[in-house]
Design a protein around this motif. Structure first.
Motif, PDB file in Angstrom:
ATOM      1  N   MET A  37       0.860  -1.179   0.000  1.00 44.13           N
ATOM      2  CA  MET A  37       0.000   0.000   0.000  1.00 44.13           C
ATOM      3  C   MET A  37       0.892   1.223   0.000  1.00 44.13           C
ATOM      4  N   MET A  38       0.573   2.150  -0.884  1.00 41.44           N
ATOM      5  CA  MET A  38       1.346   3.384  -0.895  1.00 41.44           C
ATOM      6  C   MET A  38       0.558   4.513  -1.534  1.00 41.44           C
ATOM      7  N   THR A  39       1.041   5.707  -1.281  1.00 41.23           N
ATOM      8  CA  THR A  39       0.479   6.910  -1.865  1.00 41.23           C
ATOM      9  C   THR A  39       1.626   7.819  -2.253  1.00 41.23           C
ATOM     10  N   ASN A  58       0.192  11.553  -7.413  1.00 40.35           N
ATOM     11  CA  ASN A  58      -0.481  10.255  -7.476  1.00 40.35           C
ATOM     12  C   ASN A  58      -0.702   9.815  -8.923  1.00 40.35           C
ATOM     13  N   GLU A  83      -6.109  10.810   2.438  1.00 40.54           N
ATOM     14  CA  GLU A  83      -5.279  10.636   1.257  1.00 40.54           C
ATOM     15  C   GLU A  83      -5.837   9.546   0.359  1.00 40.54           C
ATOM     16  N   SER A  85      -4.762   6.420  -1.957  1.00 37.84           N
ATOM     17  CA  SER A  85      -3.647   5.485  -1.984  1.00 37.84           C
ATOM     18  C   SER A  85      -3.907   4.394  -3.010  1.00 37.84           C
TER      19      SER A  85
END
Length: 99
Positions: A37-39, A58, A83, A85
């Motif tokens: 998981m990332m943003t 993004n 956010e 993500s």
């Protein structure tokens, strides 16, 4: 009224993915071995970046994920700040660190 309906439809459609996401997170899918998981949202000098900056960052991350042929789902979360993500399927540790 149109804006309300558009927002509601978007919420409903994102909610449809929820059972699928849960299956992925709880190892109920044989073809998914790792999840990241990332943003690309970021703070800027201890202040939040502007919405425009976060959106652009993004979008760049999404393009990179597509170029790497990684499957992903867009998710929303809140870690101090709201956010957007990505839940990235079958990404290696090396790949996520590089991104």
């Amino acid at each position: 009224m149109e804006i309300i309906l558009e927002s509601w439809n978007k919420y409903i459609n994102e909610g449809r993915d929820f059972p699928s996401i849960i299956k992925s997170l709880t190892a109920q899918r044989e073809n998914i071995h790792t999840i990241g998981m990332m943003t690309a949202y970021f703070p800027k000098q201890n202040k939040q970046a502007t919405p425009k900056q976060n959106k652009a960052a993004n979008e760049k991350l999404e393009d990179q994920l597509k170029q790497m042929n990684l499957g992903f789902r867009k998710i929303r979360g809140k870690f101090d700040n709201k956010e957007r993500s990505f839940l990235i399927l079958n990404i290696s540790r090396e790949e996520i660190v590089k991104l």
